[in-house]
Design an enzyme around this catalytic site. Sequence first.
Site, PDB file in Angstrom:
ATOM      1  N   HIS A 177      -2.615   3.397  -4.262  1.00 61.90           N
ATOM      2  CA  HIS A 177      -2.849   3.835  -5.734  1.00 61.90           C
ATOM      3  C   HIS A 177      -3.206   4.609  -6.819  1.00 61.90           C
ATOM      4  O   HIS A 177      -2.259   4.460  -8.003  1.00 61.90           O
ATOM      5  CB  HIS A 177      -4.435   3.364  -5.492  1.00 61.90           C
ATOM      6  CG  HIS A 177      -4.856   1.122  -5.332  1.00 61.90           C
ATOM      7  ND1 HIS A 177      -5.944   1.496  -4.610  1.00 61.90           N
ATOM      8  CD2 HIS A 177      -4.717   1.049  -6.163  1.00 61.90           C
ATOM      9  CE1 HIS A 177      -5.619  -0.442  -4.425  1.00 61.90           C
ATOM     10  NE2 HIS A 177      -4.529  -0.578  -5.483  1.00 61.90           N
TER      11      HIS A 177
ATOM     12  N   ASP B 138       1.664  -3.410 -10.263  1.00 59.69           N
ATOM     13  CA  ASP B 138       1.288  -3.127  -9.389  1.00 59.69           C
ATOM     14  C   ASP B 138       0.776  -5.290  -8.469  1.00 59.69           C
ATOM     15  O   ASP B 138      -0.218  -5.226  -9.035  1.00 59.69           O
ATOM     16  CB  ASP B 138      -0.365  -2.514  -9.555  1.00 59.69           C
ATOM     17  CG  ASP B 138      -1.050  -2.815  -7.723  1.00 59.69           C
ATOM     18  OD1 ASP B 138      -2.179  -1.769  -8.677  1.00 59.69           O
ATOM     19  OD2 ASP B 138      -0.608  -2.786  -6.897  1.00 59.69           O
TER      20      ASP B 138
ATOM     21  N   PRO C 250       3.368 -16.123  -7.914  1.00 61.34           N
ATOM     22  CA  PRO C 250       3.522 -16.203  -9.126  1.00 61.34           C
ATOM     23  C   PRO C 250       4.270 -14.414  -9.709  1.00 61.34           C
ATOM     24  O   PRO C 250       4.064 -14.392 -10.711  1.00 61.34           O
ATOM     25  CB  PRO C 250       1.769 -15.952 -10.153  1.00 61.34           C
ATOM     26  CG  PRO C 250       1.382 -16.205  -8.462  1.00 61.34           C
ATOM     27  CD  PRO C 250       1.904 -16.708  -7.457  1.00 61.34           C
TER      28      PRO C 250
HETATM   29  N1  SAM Z   1      -2.646  -3.104  -4.679  1.00 57.62           N
HETATM   30  C1  SAM Z   1      -2.636  -3.545  -4.142  1.00 57.62           C
HETATM   31  C2  SAM Z   1      -1.565  -2.961  -3.213  1.00 57.62           C
HETATM   32  O1  SAM Z   1      -1.723  -2.158  -2.655  1.00 57.62           O
HETATM   33  O2  SAM Z   1      -0.186  -4.345  -3.221  1.00 57.62           O
HETATM   34  C3  SAM Z   1      -2.070  -4.981  -4.822  1.00 57.62           C
HETATM   35  C4  SAM Z   1      -1.708  -6.001  -5.364  1.00 57.62           C
HETATM   36  S1  SAM Z   1      -2.561  -6.422  -6.538  1.00 57.62           S
HETATM   37  C5  SAM Z   1      -3.754  -7.403  -5.358  1.00 57.62           C
HETATM   38  C6  SAM Z   1      -1.364  -7.854  -6.269  1.00 57.62           C
HETATM   39  C7  SAM Z   1      -1.455  -9.013  -7.663  1.00 57.62           C
HETATM   40  O3  SAM Z   1      -0.442  -9.002  -8.457  1.00 57.62           O
HETATM   41  C8  SAM Z   1      -2.225  -9.893  -7.326  1.00 57.62           C
HETATM   42  O4  SAM Z   1      -3.849  -9.920  -7.535  1.00 57.62           O
HETATM   43  C9  SAM Z   1      -1.800 -10.878  -7.925  1.00 57.62           C
HETATM   44  O5  SAM Z   1      -2.719 -12.199  -8.772  1.00 57.62           O
HETATM   45  C10 SAM Z   1      -1.105 -10.599  -9.315  1.00 57.62           C
HETATM   46  N2  SAM Z   1      -0.139 -10.750  -9.431  1.00 57.62           N
HETATM   47  C11 SAM Z   1       1.049 -11.649  -9.081  1.00 57.62           C
HETATM   48  N3  SAM Z   1       1.998 -12.499  -9.407  1.00 57.62           N
HETATM   49  C12 SAM Z   1       1.213 -11.445 -11.072  1.00 57.62           C
HETATM   50  C13 SAM Z   1       2.300 -11.763 -12.664  1.00 57.62           C
HETATM   51  N4  SAM Z   1       2.316 -12.688 -12.400  1.00 57.62           N
HETATM   52  N5  SAM Z   1       0.794 -11.684 -13.233  1.00 57.62           N
HETATM   53  C14 SAM Z   1       0.396 -10.572 -12.787  1.00 57.62           C
HETATM   54  N6  SAM Z   1      -0.559 -10.796 -12.694  1.00 57.62           N
HETATM   55  C15 SAM Z   1       0.537 -11.213 -10.860  1.00 57.62           C
END
Ligand code: SAM
Length: 283
Positions: A66, A160, A167
């Site tokens: 992060h 991120d 998705p």
């Molecule tokens: N911060 C973490 C890392 O170290 O990789 C993971 C990132 S975070 C948990 C990834 C997020 O992207 C997930 O919560 C997922 O729901 C979100 N995500 C995936 N596709 C997305 C989209 N099309 N729009 C918004 N969020 C999305």
Amino acid sequence: MIDVTETWFSETLHPGFQQRFEISKILFRSQTELQDLVIFENPYFGRILALDGVIQTTERDEPCYHEMLSHVPILAHGAAREVLIIGGGDGGALRDVLKHKSVDRATMVEIDRSVVDMCAEFMPSLSDGAFNDDRADIVIADGVKFAKETDRRFDVIIIDSTDPIGPAIPLFSDEFYADCRNILTDDGIIVCQSGVGFVQPDEARETYQRLNRLFADAALYLTQVPTYAFGYMTLGWGARSDRARKTDIATIQSRFDAAQIETRYYTPGIHAGCFSLPAYMEI
Ligand code: SAM
């Protein structure tokens, strides 16, 4: 389906390779309408979030990811006021962006509300109060749609996301990156997670090529996250000019000192070196 026995979480990273994390306790598990979400306790890494069988973030090593996703573009830009985070539902990137008092507003567009709610409840150290910061704007929506339709402009965009599964697939497309470019300010910067280069060379290469087609300055930069096995984590960089990326280390150092931010991974020296790639990743 992910392989979760009552004592071990197994992550299959690459044909013929798995890594396992002992489960002291499963704190939350659900099949949301979008992805399989589990948060569990591990004796060494603390609380761990996994989505669709892939480790996303752990309390012990999340700053390695992060901090580099947030501080590198913001300190290179030097005057970021409006920051957009697409994904990042755990709140780690939002927390680090808001450590910069120069940021007026950080908008986090996360598609799965369960990730936000469950990380706020079971992994509060990641957001560390950021969800309740007056400057935080939490939007539960598809980042693809938001980037296409918003009339707002951003100095820094942070993608991120999960890897290109479910998705997140459309987040790894030329169309989405072009939409992001359209909502960047003239001196804006976009950064994105693009996999572990040693075992996902296509993800890193394709991200770079996509950024290079759309931005005057495109690059990959590196961080090292112990639970992302196989070495360097690759982050993509795109900007309308190379001004920000060429900011000298003395300027980065003075901006970092002025920001008075405590870090566990990022340093101005790491910033200066993170765009240097190993030979096997040369682009
Ligand atoms: N911060 C973490 C890392 O170290 O990789 C993971 C990132 S975070 C948990 C990834 C997020 O992207 C997930 O919560 C997922 O729901 C979100 N995500 C995936 N596709 C997305 C989209 N099309 N729009 C918004 N969020 C999305």
